[in-house]
Design a protein around this motif. Structure first.
Motif, mmCIF file in Angstrom:
data_model
loop_
_atom_site.group_PDB
_atom_site.id
_atom_site.type_symbol
_atom_site.label_atom_id
_atom_site.label_comp_id
_atom_site.label_asym_id
_atom_site.label_seq_id
_atom_site.Cartn_x
_atom_site.Cartn_y
_atom_site.Cartn_z
ATOM 1 N N LEU A 165 3.866 -22.720 35.893
ATOM 2 C CA LEU A 165 3.894 -22.330 34.527
ATOM 3 C C LEU A 165 5.428 -22.892 34.540
ATOM 4 O O LEU A 165 6.100 -23.376 32.699
ATOM 5 N N ARG A 177 6.438 -26.009 33.208
ATOM 6 C CA ARG A 177 6.109 -26.495 32.676
ATOM 7 C C ARG A 177 6.710 -25.909 30.759
ATOM 8 O O ARG A 177 6.853 -26.246 29.766
ATOM 9 N N MET A 178 7.023 -24.881 31.133
ATOM 10 C CA MET A 178 8.383 -23.831 29.789
ATOM 11 C C MET A 178 9.825 -24.526 29.599
ATOM 12 O O MET A 178 10.346 -24.441 28.933
ATOM 13 N N ALA A 193 10.750 -27.774 29.916
ATOM 14 C CA ALA A 193 11.143 -28.833 29.321
ATOM 15 C C ALA A 193 10.559 -28.206 26.987
ATOM 16 O O ALA A 193 11.410 -29.097 26.546
ATOM 17 N N LEU A 194 10.599 -26.833 27.385
ATOM 18 C CA LEU A 194 10.907 -26.631 26.124
ATOM 19 C C LEU A 194 12.533 -25.800 25.974
ATOM 20 O O LEU A 194 13.234 -25.270 26.486
ATOM 21 N N ALA A 233 -1.448 -19.962 32.190
ATOM 22 C CA ALA A 233 -0.382 -21.010 32.376
ATOM 23 C C ALA A 233 -0.580 -22.409 31.613
ATOM 24 O O ALA A 233 0.799 -23.590 31.599
ATOM 25 N N SER A 234 -1.514 -23.361 31.147
ATOM 26 C CA SER A 234 -1.072 -23.846 30.001
ATOM 27 C C SER A 234 -1.045 -23.588 27.937
ATOM 28 O O SER A 234 -0.292 -24.277 27.808
ATOM 29 N N PRO A 239 2.973 -22.302 27.234
ATOM 30 C CA PRO A 239 3.317 -23.543 27.451
ATOM 31 C C PRO A 239 3.018 -24.582 25.738
ATOM 32 O O PRO A 239 4.530 -24.847 25.193
ATOM 33 N N TYR A 250 4.277 -22.372 22.667
ATOM 34 C CA TYR A 250 5.727 -22.263 22.494
ATOM 35 C C TYR A 250 6.122 -23.696 22.012
ATOM 36 O O TYR A 250 7.412 -23.872 21.853
ATOM 37 N N ARG A 251 6.017 -24.683 22.788
ATOM 38 C CA ARG A 251 5.978 -25.935 21.888
ATOM 39 C C ARG A 251 5.865 -26.325 20.856
ATOM 40 O O ARG A 251 6.639 -26.604 20.047
ATOM 41 N N GLU A 271 7.847 -24.727 18.990
ATOM 42 C CA GLU A 271 9.247 -25.534 18.571
ATOM 43 C C GLU A 271 9.273 -25.756 17.325
ATOM 44 O O GLU A 271 10.090 -26.326 17.192
#
Lengths: 905, 117
Positions: A69, A72-73, A75-76, B53-54, B57, B60-61, B64
């Motif tokens: 997790l 992956r986070m 990258a933000l 978990a997928s 993110p 959020y992306r 963003e």
């Protein structure tokens, strides 16, 4: 209870997120959201029959599923900067995130070193030539005089009311009368520059630049001597003991910076003088003087004739006085003088101007500013095209950012920041280049063209401001169009993976085309101008002067001293000729002026021809020569004979003329035996019967006397120097030995006759001419360098544009070739647009070149400014270069194997 | 235990079209994370699953990028929940990606002879 049940996930989640370094608020929000999710999943699993342990395991498995997790986070960027982008809303701060832009720009520049280097070098060249020329212009023209309150200093002269010579300097008596204008002027002072012989100090005599100045000149300029005293009113009276002030350079080089030099006696043109002061370093007013004496020490004639208008006058205004007020007061004095001295002062009115320095080469400098401006524009067009190409490559990136809600301004700003960063680096490189160029320029300026001593070619705030303006300006010129064009891509096409096929946007192509056309046109204009100048210079250096300039050496001296009466001058010349003729290895003759060094100018009246207006009589050059002149210079005798000294008593009535004179005055009729009268240039004013009638005894081949800009042989009348021995005398010599040997021989013979007499430097006539042509040579080669840079840039531009077009269309071309298209057709497809642009550019450029050549200074291009060979030749060269730059990359396109082309993506 | 084929399909679908999937789910109305994951699973007949978990993110992306906007919403007697709304930019991207996808599927259909109708 619910909050505690979701609380059980929080610790696990925090552990997962720990090394992201989130700010606590953001972390809490993420933990809350994810914990809820896990809790709902847990409850769902429980409802489906799982027990507590199993449900918890399954939920946590999903948290671990498909990688980590945290990674992956990571990258933000949002995890780092919590402020959300609000799409569709205007950006609040115009310059928010500017530092980010700069860093991004720097990263991009670093990632594409080839591109960055190309752009930087291109711009740096453009900026360097501009900074170089501006440094020269700034120093020579723009900078104020380096004196206290320079705005208070004015230059004074007169309108004479005479059409031939409308503006003149002041006479000594005028200056004295004008000094009565005390209401508006603090001081009025005068200076007269001339060369003097310095001797009498136990060292080799030297000829140097001196100035005869009013005693109050130094107080007017507010520059006191560094050592000793300035002149006083008592020094500046006729008959006063001669006082002298020396320059800092002279003091150092000749007197070893010895303080005891004050009070020492020297000889100036043979007259004893006492050194009373030493000026500070860098002072050379009015030009590069190293010796100053009071103006009252000039000859009596110069002190008493109101027509001897030989003084440069300057004035210092009282604070707050305007030019108009000063003019009014002087006009009052002038009108009184006009009444009292109507013969000399009737139409004379005062001129009062700001004392800026206006060197004669201002026209050339303006042309140079234009030329380097063109170079920079070409460089900018090149860079703009490169940026446009890159903008096309970045269309997807930009589209995405626009889709994400970035404003157009934000995109333009980012792209402009990139251009600015490049321009800034180019500015620094350009500054270094221009410094090197300046040293080369200064090393090539002829000594006689050296500017006044205070003109220092240094970088100051003005130059730096100019440099900064150049960088900013070129950023806008280069960057704005690409940025604007990139910021309006087709959204959908962009996201659908634009740029896969050839073209990009239509407007981008229009701009590329416009830049190519502009580049070609500007290069053509510049190249044509430079070639015209080169053509002119070659013409000047090849000019037929009637003698072989490489073979004849030349030096000279001036019998300036008062005790050199005409009889003593004659004796001096005759003895010198005897001595030189007995020296071995040298074949020498005397003349009042050498070939192409100017001459005395007289009007000529031919006996028997109808008397016309004296001021309309033809003008001829008059040279006083020794017996051996024609022999040493190898001037052929056409008819009659030359001077023979046995004839001494009758020499004063004999002249020899050149063929040009014979043609002008007698067409094809007999010349020998005819009689002529020589008159002053302005005979109506100065009286008619200046010389006796003189008989032409011979006609000789043409030798040019007049200096530029005339291209033809001038009519010349030769007199024997015995008739009226002049003060200045040239020694012309042929020798198998070099200049140094000739100098030694001539110097020793001259100093055997007068040990105080310094000699001019020895040079061949060709060398003297080359020096005379320094503006054409130095500025011509500068122009040529600029034009070469322009041509290179334009060629690179064409090459790059074609290469780019080819690379964008590799796939299309490959398909065509694979389907059996004719190679020539493919070639034509790729080059057609560029060739069209090349054609339009050449046409526009030719028109521009014609317009520009009309305004180029005559000094640089001479008479032949419309030479069709130059125009045609340059256009051809540019066309050929352009074709080559297009054809080479286009050829590559037709050779692409289809398999490669189809894999191009 | 999902079959091997199903796992491959899941992975491939996620790789190529996760963004399109999320944007489509949110087209009708704002939804919170758990709801999104359930809807994806349901609408794909269980073939496609986004776990915590997928999913997050990715959300959020997209947030963003400005395609989504997340907002905490409180309702009386309930825990507050974060709802995701499609932004105008997101809507534009959705339209564009949808048409790209359609073209892709058509092209694949033509090439492979698989009728998708």
């Amino acid at each position: 209870m619910r909050s505690t049940s979701s609380g059980r996930w929080a610790a696990v989640l925090r552990a997962y997120l720990a090394d992201l370094g989130l700010d606590p608020g953001r972390e809490a929000a993420i933990v809350e959201e994810l914990a809820q999710h896990l809790e709902e999943r847990y409850e769902e699993l429980r409802a489906a029959g799982s027990d507590d342990v199993k449900a918890r395991h399954l939920a946590l498995d999903e948290l671990r599923e498909s990688g980590d997790l945290a990674s992956r986070m990571r990258a933000l960027t949002q995890t780092r900067s919590p402020a959300p982008v609000v799409p569709g809303q205007p950006v609040e701060r115009l310059f928010g995130g500017l530092w980010q832009d700069v860093r991004l720009a720097a990263r991009l520049a670093w990632k594409q070193p080839g591109f960055t280097a190309t752009v930087v070098v291109t711009l740096a060249l453009g900026i360097a030539v501009n900074t170089l020329v501006f440094t020269i212009v700034n120093a020579a023209v723009l900078r104020p005089l380096p004196f206290d309150d320079p705005d208070g200093i004015v230059r004074l002269s007169v309108n004479t009311g005479n059409a031939q010579n409308p503006i003149a300097n002041l006479s000594y008596l005028d200056v004295q009368d004008w000094q009565g204008a005390e209401r508006t002027f603090e001081h009025i002072a005068a200076a007269d520059d001339r060369m003097v012989d310095l001797s009498g100090d136990q060292q080799a005599p030297v000829r140097l630049e001196a100035s005869y100045i009013s005693w109050n000149l130094l107080p007017l300029l507010r520059v006191p001597p560094a050592l000793g005293r300035g002149f006083t009113a008592a020094d500046d009276r006729p008959g006063a003991p001669l006082a002298a002030i020396i320059g800092s350079d002279l003091w150092r080089t000749r007197y070893a910076a010895d303080g005891a030099v004050l009070g020492r006696t020297i000889r100036i043109d043979g007259a004893p003088a006492t050194i009373v002061g030493v000026m500070p370093p860098g002072f050379g007013f009015p030009n590069r003087a190293q010796l100053w004496v009071p103006v009252a020490a000039r000859s009596e004639e110069e002190r008493t004739s109101r027509e001897a208008r030989t003084l440069d006058a300057v004035g210092r205004l009282h604070p707050g006085v305007t030019l108009e007020q000063a003019r009014a007061e002087l006009a009052g004095i002038a009108s009184v003088l006009a009444e009292r001295f109507p013969d000399t002062n009737r139409n004379v009115t005062p001129r009062v101007e700001p004392a800026s320095i206006a060197p004669p080469i201002v026209g050339v400098l303006v042309a140079m500013i234009g030329a380097v401006g063109f170079v920079l524009l070409i460089a900018c067009a090149n860079v703009a095209n490169l940026l446009l190409a890159r903008a096309a490559d970045r269309a997807r990136d930009v589209t995405l950012r626009l889709a994400l809600g970035a404003s157009r301004w934000r995109i333009v700003r980012q792209l402009l920041t990139e251009s600015l960063l490049i321009a800034a680096v180019a500015g620094i490189v350009g500054l270094a280049l221009s410094h090197a160029g300046l040293q080369m320029f200064l090393a090539n300026v002829g000594p006689e063209a050296a500017p006044p001593s205070w003109v220092q070619f240094t970088l100051d705030r003005v130059v730096f401001a100019y440099l900064a303006a150049l960088c900013l300006g070129s950023t806008l010129v280069c960057g704005l169009v690409p940025a604007w064009s990139a910021s309006r891509p087709d959204l959908v096409a962009g996201l659908n993976d634009a740029g896969r096929t050839d073209t990009g946007s239509r407007s981008r192509h229009r701009w590329t085309g416009a830049f190519v056309v502009a580049q070609v046109a500007l290069a053509l204009v510049l190249l044509t101008g430079a070639t015209l100048m080169a053509h002119n210079l070659v013409g000047l250096l090849r000019i037929d002067i009637g003698v072989n300039p490489g073979e004849v050496l030349q030096t000279g001296f001036v019998l300036q001293r008062g005790d050199y009466t005409p009889e003593r001058r004659l004796l001096f010349f005759q003895r010198l000729e005897e001595r030189l003729s007995s020296s071995t290895g040298i074949h020498a003759a005397l003349a009042s002026s050498g070939p192409m060094a100017g001459a005395l100018v007289r009007r000529v009246r031919v006996e028997g021809q109808p008397a016309s207006d004296a001021n309309a009589l033809p003008v001829v050059s008059v040279v006083d020569v020794g017996e051996r002149y024609f022999d040493v210079l190898d001037v052929p005798l056409v008819s009659g004979r030359v001077f023979h000294l046995e004839d001494a008593t009758r020499l004063a009535e004999q002249v020899v003329v050149n063929e040009r004179f014979a043609r002008m005055s007698f067409q094809n009729g007999p010349t020998v035996g005819r009689r002529i009268l020589l008159l002053p240039p302005n005979p109506a004013a100065e009286g008619l019967d200046a010389t006796p009638w003189m008989t032409i005894v011979g006609v000789v081949g043409d030798v040019r006397q007049r200096m530029l800009p005339s291209r033809d042989f001038d009519p010349v009348v030769y007199r024997s120097y015995t008739a009226d021995p002049p003060r200045p005398m040239q020694v012309l010599a042929r020798s198998t030995a070099g200049p140094a040997a000739v100098a030694t021989v001539v110097r020793s013979q001259v100093q055997a006759l007068d040990p105080d007499l310094p000699l001019f430097p020895v040079a061949t006539i060709a060398g003297a001419l080359a020096e005379q042509f320094w503006p054409q040579r130095v500025f011509g080669s500068l122009f040529f360098a600029f034009a070469a840079v322009a041509l290179a840039l334009a060629t690179c531009g064409l090459y790059a544009v074609t290469s780019y077009a080819v690379s964008r269309r590799t796939r299309e071309i490959g398909v065509r070739v694979a389907l059996g298209a004719d190679t020539r057709r493919v070639w034509w497809t790729v080059t057609a647009a560029t060739l069209r642009q090349l054609g339009v550019g050449v046409a526009l450029g030719a028109a521009g070149a014609a317009a520009v050549s009309a305004v180029l200074p005559a000094l640089m291009v001479g008479e032949d400014r419309w030479n069709p060979w130059v125009f045609g030749g340059v256009a051809l060269v540019l066309l050929a270069t352009g074709l080559l730059a297009t054809a080479v990359p286009a050829r590559r396109a037709t050779r692409v194997p289809p398999t490669v082309a189809l894999q191009a993506e | 235990m999902p079959s091997n084929d199903a796992r491959i399909l899941d992975r491939e679908l996620k790789k190529g079209s996760a963004e399109l999937v999320i944007l489509s789910i949110l087209e009708a109305r704002p939804r919170h994370g758990y709801e999104i994951s359930k809807l994806i699973e349901a609408r794909s007949n269980g073939q496609l699953k986004f776990h915590v978990a997928s999913l997050y993110p990715l959300l959020y992306r997209l947030e963003e990028r400005g395609w989504l906007q997340g907002r905490w919403v409180e309702k009386a007697g309930q825990r507050r929940k974060r709802f995701y709304t499609l932004t105008p930019a997101g809507r534009r991207v959705l339209a564009s990606q949808r048409s790209t996808w359609r073209s892709f599927v058509e092209a694949m259909g033509l090439i492979t002879g698989v009728d998708h109708a």
